[in-house]
Design an enzyme around this catalytic site. Structure first.
Site, PDB file in Angstrom:
ATOM      1  N   ASP A   1      26.634  -5.473  -5.723  1.00  0.00           N
ATOM      2  CA  ASP A   1      28.117  -5.303  -6.052  1.00  0.00           C
ATOM      3  C   ASP A   1      28.703  -6.654  -5.691  1.00  0.00           C
ATOM      4  O   ASP A   1      29.931  -6.976  -6.229  1.00  0.00           O
ATOM      5  CB  ASP A   1      28.780  -4.051  -5.318  1.00  0.00           C
ATOM      6  CG  ASP A   1      28.468  -2.847  -5.850  1.00  0.00           C
ATOM      7  OD1 ASP A   1      27.266  -2.271  -5.804  1.00  0.00           O
ATOM      8  OD2 ASP A   1      29.382  -2.309  -6.535  1.00  0.00           O
TER       9      ASP A   1
ATOM     10  N   ARG B   1      39.213  -0.313  -5.536  1.00  0.00           N
ATOM     11  CA  ARG B   1      37.855  -0.295  -4.736  1.00  0.00           C
ATOM     12  C   ARG B   1      37.659  -1.687  -4.239  1.00  0.00           C
ATOM     13  O   ARG B   1      37.729  -2.459  -5.095  1.00  0.00           O
ATOM     14  CB  ARG B   1      36.914   0.342  -5.557  1.00  0.00           C
ATOM     15  CG  ARG B   1      36.661   1.670  -6.133  1.00  0.00           C
ATOM     16  CD  ARG B   1      35.619   2.337  -6.560  1.00  0.00           C
ATOM     17  NE  ARG B   1      34.524   2.401  -5.820  1.00  0.00           N
ATOM     18  CZ  ARG B   1      33.134   2.645  -5.890  1.00  0.00           C
ATOM     19  NH1 ARG B   1      32.800   2.721  -7.243  1.00  0.00           N
ATOM     20  NH2 ARG B   1      32.306   3.046  -5.019  1.00  0.00           N
TER      21      ARG B   1
ATOM     22  N   ASN C   1      25.287  -3.860  -1.916  1.00  0.00           N
ATOM     23  CA  ASN C   1      24.896  -2.769  -2.996  1.00  0.00           C
ATOM     24  C   ASN C   1      25.037  -1.494  -2.430  1.00  0.00           C
ATOM     25  O   ASN C   1      25.318  -1.087  -1.165  1.00  0.00           O
ATOM     26  CB  ASN C   1      23.592  -3.165  -3.355  1.00  0.00           C
ATOM     27  CG  ASN C   1      23.110  -2.170  -4.737  1.00  0.00           C
ATOM     28  OD1 ASN C   1      23.966  -2.359  -5.879  1.00  0.00           O
ATOM     29  ND2 ASN C   1      22.056  -1.617  -4.874  1.00  0.00           N
ATOM     30  N   LYS C   2      24.854  -0.347  -3.117  1.00  0.00           N
ATOM     31  CA  LYS C   2      25.003   0.808  -2.479  1.00  0.00           C
ATOM     32  C   LYS C   2      24.265   1.213  -1.412  1.00  0.00           C
ATOM     33  O   LYS C   2      23.325   0.688  -1.179  1.00  0.00           O
ATOM     34  CB  LYS C   2      24.493   1.766  -3.716  1.00  0.00           C
ATOM     35  CG  LYS C   2      24.412   3.377  -3.554  1.00  0.00           C
ATOM     36  CD  LYS C   2      25.915   3.772  -3.328  1.00  0.00           C
ATOM     37  CE  LYS C   2      27.080   3.318  -4.012  1.00  0.00           C
ATOM     38  NZ  LYS C   2      28.196   3.715  -3.477  1.00  0.00           N
TER      39      LYS C   2
ATOM     40  N   ARG D   1      31.901   3.973 -12.762  1.00  0.00           N
ATOM     41  CA  ARG D   1      31.714   3.365 -11.419  1.00  0.00           C
ATOM     42  C   ARG D   1      30.314   2.248 -11.828  1.00  0.00           C
ATOM     43  O   ARG D   1      30.072   2.190 -12.902  1.00  0.00           O
ATOM     44  CB  ARG D   1      31.081   4.191 -10.395  1.00  0.00           C
ATOM     45  CG  ARG D   1      30.402   5.459 -10.709  1.00  0.00           C
ATOM     46  CD  ARG D   1      29.139   5.618 -11.557  1.00  0.00           C
ATOM     47  NE  ARG D   1      28.180   4.549 -10.699  1.00  0.00           N
ATOM     48  CZ  ARG D   1      27.002   4.137 -11.297  1.00  0.00           C
ATOM     49  NH1 ARG D   1      26.829   4.121 -12.244  1.00  0.00           N
ATOM     50  NH2 ARG D   1      26.682   3.172 -10.292  1.00  0.00           N
ATOM     51  N   GLY D   2      29.918   1.501 -10.850  1.00  0.00           N
ATOM     52  CA  GLY D   2      29.051   0.437 -10.976  1.00  0.00           C
ATOM     53  C   GLY D   2      29.826  -1.031 -11.299  1.00  0.00           C
ATOM     54  O   GLY D   2      30.776  -0.945 -12.007  1.00  0.00           O
ATOM     55  N   ALA D   3      29.257  -1.953 -10.548  1.00  0.00           N
ATOM     56  CA  ALA D   3      30.320  -3.163 -10.535  1.00  0.00           C
ATOM     57  C   ALA D   3      30.797  -3.857 -11.804  1.00  0.00           C
ATOM     58  O   ALA D   3      31.681  -4.015 -12.206  1.00  0.00           O
ATOM     59  CB  ALA D   3      29.491  -4.137  -9.737  1.00  0.00           C
TER      60      ALA D   3
ATOM     61  N   GLN E   1      24.213   8.866  -7.396  1.00  0.00           N
ATOM     62  CA  GLN E   1      23.935   8.023  -8.753  1.00  0.00           C
ATOM     63  C   GLN E   1      22.636   7.944  -9.117  1.00  0.00           C
ATOM     64  O   GLN E   1      22.148   8.169 -10.415  1.00  0.00           O
ATOM     65  CB  GLN E   1      24.202   6.876  -8.398  1.00  0.00           C
ATOM     66  CG  GLN E   1      25.998   6.697  -8.196  1.00  0.00           C
ATOM     67  CD  GLN E   1      26.080   6.650  -6.590  1.00  0.00           C
ATOM     68  OE1 GLN E   1      25.616   7.482  -5.955  1.00  0.00           O
ATOM     69  NE2 GLN E   1      27.146   6.155  -6.284  1.00  0.00           N
TER      70      GLN E   1
HETATM   71  O1  MRU Z   1      29.591   3.333  -5.911  1.00  0.00           O
HETATM   72  P1  MRU Z   1      29.004   2.899  -7.064  1.00  0.00           P
HETATM   73  O2  MRU Z   1      28.567   3.948  -7.804  1.00  0.00           O
HETATM   74  O3  MRU Z   1      30.148   2.155  -8.068  1.00  0.00           O
HETATM   75  O4  MRU Z   1      28.162   1.681  -6.703  1.00  0.00           O
HETATM   76  C1  MRU Z   1      27.055   1.097  -7.624  1.00  0.00           C
HETATM   77  C2  MRU Z   1      26.144   0.331  -7.103  1.00  0.00           C
HETATM   78  O5  MRU Z   1      26.071   0.133  -5.965  1.00  0.00           O
HETATM   79  C3  MRU Z   1      25.272  -0.550  -8.256  1.00  0.00           C
HETATM   80  O6  MRU Z   1      24.099  -0.786  -7.829  1.00  0.00           O
HETATM   81  C4  MRU Z   1      26.068  -1.849  -8.595  1.00  0.00           C
HETATM   82  O7  MRU Z   1      27.389  -1.828  -8.678  1.00  0.00           O
HETATM   83  C5  MRU Z   1      25.403  -2.628  -9.452  1.00  0.00           C
HETATM   84  S1  MRU Z   1      25.667  -1.745 -10.983  1.00  0.00           S
HETATM   85  C6  MRU Z   1      25.026  -2.742 -12.117  1.00  0.00           C
END
Ligand code: MRU
Length: 347
Positions: A235, A85, A245-246, A45-47, A194
Site C-alpha cells: 500500500d 482511506r 501492506n495488509k 479496494r487495493g492500492a 480478501q
Molecule cells: O484494505 P485493502 O483490501 O484495500 O488492502 C489491500 C492490500 O493490502 C493489498 O495487498 C495492497 O493494496 C496491494 S494491492 C495490489
C-alpha cells in the site's frame, strides 16, 4: 479477466468486492461522493484500484461541477476523495495526477467542456497504464520464481486490487503465461477475508491452482518446506524499503525469513513514497472494530467485546528479499535501489 472498474456514460462502474464471491454484482457511482463512499466502504479496494477510482472520482466530479465555480469544486472533490482511506499512497497519487492535468488545462486557457473531456481521458489513461504496469511487474517477478514453485500470498493483490492483472497475482499470471506451473497458497486475511473471498475467487476464474489457508497456518506451511516464495502487494513503500501492506503481512515476512523462504513485494512505482524516510511515518488506517467482532455480518465475539482493527502493518526492510516494480527489481540497500528505479520511471 474480471473488470474491476470502468468509466461508462452512466457513471463509474465497479465490481462490488463486499459481496464477492457469493454475488457478482456491480455498483454504479453516479457522482464523486458515491465514488468516495465506495472507496471508504471497500466496494473497491487495493492500492492501485483505489488510485484509479480516485482519478475517475475527480473526472466525474468535474464533469458535474458548476462551470462558474470549477476551481472551488475541484478542491472540494479532491479533499473528499483524499479523506477516504489514509494508508495506500496510490489514492493520493491518483488525485495529484488529476490535479496536475487540471491545472495545466486551466493555465492553457482550455474551455470547461475541453477540461471535462480531457480529465475523463486522463482517468482512462490511469486505468490503462495500470494494467500495462502490472504486466511489467509480472515479467520481472516471474523470473524470480523457480519451476513449479508453490507461492504464498496474503490479502488480494490481484486484478481486483488493481486496474487489472494484479501485482502479486500478476507475477503468478506472468509465470504461468511463461510456462511455469506455479500454484498459490492464499492466506484468508482476517478480518475482511480478501484472501478467502477475493484471491481464491479471482484465481478460480482463471483456473490457477489455489489452496486456502487460515492466517494462523502460515508459519506451519512456511516451516514445512512446501513454500518456495512469498509474494505480496503493498500500500505504501517508504524510501528505506519498509513496506506497509495488509495487516498480517509482517508476521508472514518474519516467518518467511525465519524459514529461509524469499519474501517478495510486488508494487508499481506509484506505491513508492520516497518522501518518507521509514515505515514509522506511514499512516495506518484504523477501521471499525465491528469488522473484527463480526464476520460477514455475523457476530462471532460476545456482544460488548472490545476489539481493535489496524488495517495494515509495516514490514521492516530487513525482511524484504526484493521489491518488484515495472522498472525492475530493487534489493537492499533500498535507499539507493528504490531511488534509481524512481528516477528511471520519471525519465
Ligand atoms: O484494505 P485493502 O483490501 O484495500 O488492502 C489491500 C492490500 O493490502 C493489498 O495487498 C495492497 O493494496 C496491494 S494491492 C495490489
Amino acid at each position: 479477466m474480471v473488470k474491476t472498474i470502468e468509466w461508462t456514460p452512466g457513471g463509474v462502474v465497479m465490481i462490488d468486492q463486499t459481496r464477492l464471491p457469493a454475488e457478482e454484482t456491480y455498483v454504479t457511482c453516479k457522482d464523486y461522493r458515491e465514488v468516495a463512499d465506495a472507496i471508504r466502504g471497500m466496494v473497491i479496494r487495493g492500492a492501485p484500484a483505489i488510485g484509479v477510482a480516485a482519478a475517475m472520482g475527480v473526472a466525474i466530479g468535474v464533469a458535474q461541477a458548476a462551470a462558474d465555480n470549477l476551481d472551488a469544486e475541484m478542491e472540494e472533490i479532491c479533499a473528499t476523495l483524499a479523506a477516504t482511506r489514509p494508508t495506500a499512497v496510490n489514492l493520493f497519487w491518483g488525485i495529484e495526477r488529476m490535479k496536475k492535468r487540471y491545472q495545466a488545462l486551466r493555465s492553457s486557457g482550455a474551455d470547461v467542456d475541453a477540461i471535462r473531456e480531457e480529465l475523463a481521458a486522463e482517468a482512462q489513461r490511469v486505468l490503462d497504464e495500470d494494467i500495462a504496469i502490472n504486466r511489467g511487474i509480472g515479467l520481472h517477478g516471474a523470473a524470480l520464481l523457480s519451476e513449479g514453485a508453490q507461492v504464498m500470498t496474503h490479502c488480494n493483490a490481484g486484478a481486483l486490487a488493481t486496474g487489472g492483472y494484479g501485482t502479486a497475482l500478476g507475477v503468478i499470471r506472468a509465470a504461468i503465461e511463461g510456462g511455469n506451473s506455479v500454484a498459490v497458497f492464499a492466506n484468508e486475511t482476517r478480518p475482511f477475508l480478501q484472501g478467502a473471498r477475493l484471491t481464491v475467487w479471482e484465481l478460480q476464474q482463471d483456473n490457477i491452482p489455489v489452496t486456502l489457508l487460515t492466517d494462523n497456518m502460515a508459519g506451519h506451511l512456511l516451516h514445512s518446506g512446501k513454500i518456495g516464495a512469498v509474494v505480496v502487494g503493498a500500500d505504501r513503500i517508504a524510501g528505506n524499503g519498509d513496506v506497509a501492506n495488509k495487516i498480517g503481512t509482517y508476521s508472514v515476512a518474519v516467518l518467511a525469513k525465519e524459514n529461509g523462504v524469499p519474501f517478495y513485494v510486488a508494487a508499481p512505482i506509484s506505491t513508492l513514497d520516497l518522501s518518507l524516510a521509514s515505515g514509522d511515518e506511514i499512516p495506518i488506517e484504523e477501521r471499525d472494530p465491528a469488522e473484527v467482532t463480526r464476520l460477514q455480518g455475523v457476530q462471532v465475539a460476545p456482544l460488548g467485546t472490545t476489539a481493535m482493527h489496524p488495517a495494515f502493518d509495516v514490514t521492516p526492510n530487513r525482511y524484504v528479499s526484493a521489491i518488484i516494480t515495472e522498472h525492475g527489481v530493487a534489493r537492499t540497500p533500498y535507499v539507493e535501489s528504490l531511488r534509481e528505479l524512481a528516477v528511471k520511471s520519471s525519465a
